[in-house]
Design a protein around this motif. Structure first.
Motif, short mmCIF file in Angstrom:
data_model
loop_
_atom_site.label_atom_id
_atom_site.label_comp_id
_atom_site.label_asym_id
_atom_site.label_seq_id
_atom_site.Cartn_x
_atom_site.Cartn_y
_atom_site.Cartn_z
N GLU A 134 19.47 0.25 -74.16
CA GLU A 134 19.82 -1.01 -73.49
C GLU A 134 20.24 -0.67 -72.07
N ALA A 143 21.58 -7.75 -71.08
CA ALA A 143 21.18 -6.39 -71.44
C ALA A 143 19.69 -6.43 -71.79
N SER A 172 18.94 6.03 -80.71
CA SER A 172 19.27 5.36 -79.45
C SER A 172 19.41 6.43 -78.37
N SER A 209 15.24 4.06 -78.52
CA SER A 209 15.51 2.79 -77.86
C SER A 209 16.76 2.88 -76.99
N ARG A 244 9.74 -2.54 -72.12
CA ARG A 244 10.71 -3.63 -72.31
C ARG A 244 10.35 -4.40 -73.57
N GLN A 282 18.96 -9.44 -74.19
CA GLN A 282 20.17 -9.94 -74.84
C GLN A 282 20.96 -10.68 -73.76
N SER A 340 16.56 -4.71 -73.54
CA SER A 340 16.23 -3.76 -74.60
C SER A 340 14.89 -3.12 -74.28
#
Length: 188
Positions: free
Chosen positions: A140, A176, A101, A138, A159, A163, A178
């Protein structure tokens, strides 16, 4: 490419130098600017941070960053005077799936819109893919931060999803978004 990542690169965390910023190991020497940053209202909103931190928590967290082999926490410094501009992080490293992340937090509006975040993002992505050997990174981003979304898209993030109602902030729900980038995706 093999499914092995270079955890020693994460542990050693080399300094990364760009045209306008330098990324260096985040540690307790950056306490003062990091302490100020966790109290900057715009930064806490962009990161969705509801928590209130004590000085001891921040000092302990900063001093625990060096030498980890499952993440990379970098201080973002302006190259010409080494002023602290924020931090950029690869975390939640999953060695089996060669993924991690990403997050970035700049110190506040006085450094927004100057290209520092874009350059820091590109530097850490190059490190993630070309040195560590990750396949996927990744993130958010909240729907009220279109500037960050543009930076991520400009850096090659795509994209992937939404969420819905992921953050309750100032009396309303926010989505959010992702996003992710793969080692095989173009990196501008």
């Amino acid at each position: 490419m093999s499914a092995v990542i270079d955890t020693e690169a994460l542990r050693a965390q080399p300094e990364l130098t760009g045209e306008n910023v330098v990324l260096t190991q985040l540690d307790e020497t950056y306490f003062e600017p990091a302490w100020q940053a966790v109290h900057e209202p715009e930064g806490t909103r962009f990161t969705g941070t509801h928590a209130t931190f004590t000085e001891e928590q921040i000092r302990t967290w900063l001093s625990s960053r060096p030498g980890l082999d499952d993440r990379a926490d970098y201080a973002i410094l302006r190259k010409d005077d080494r002023v602290y501009l924020g931090d950029v992080v690869l975390n939640d490293v999953d060695a089996d799936n060669r993924s991690a992340s990403f997050r970035i937090a700049l110190t506040g509006p006085d450094v927004f819109g100057k290209g520092y975040g874009t350059e820091a993002t590109k530097l850490i992505l190059d490190f993630a893919f070309d040195v560590v050997g990750l396949h996927r990174v990744s993130l958010e981003v909240f729907d009220f931060n279109p500037r960050a979304q543009r930076v991520y898209e400009k850096s090659g993030f795509v994209r992937e999803g939404l969420q819905r109602d992921a953050l309750w902030w100032d009396g309303e729900w926010h989505d959010a978004i992702s996003m992710a980038i793969l080692e095989t995706d173009p990196r501008p």
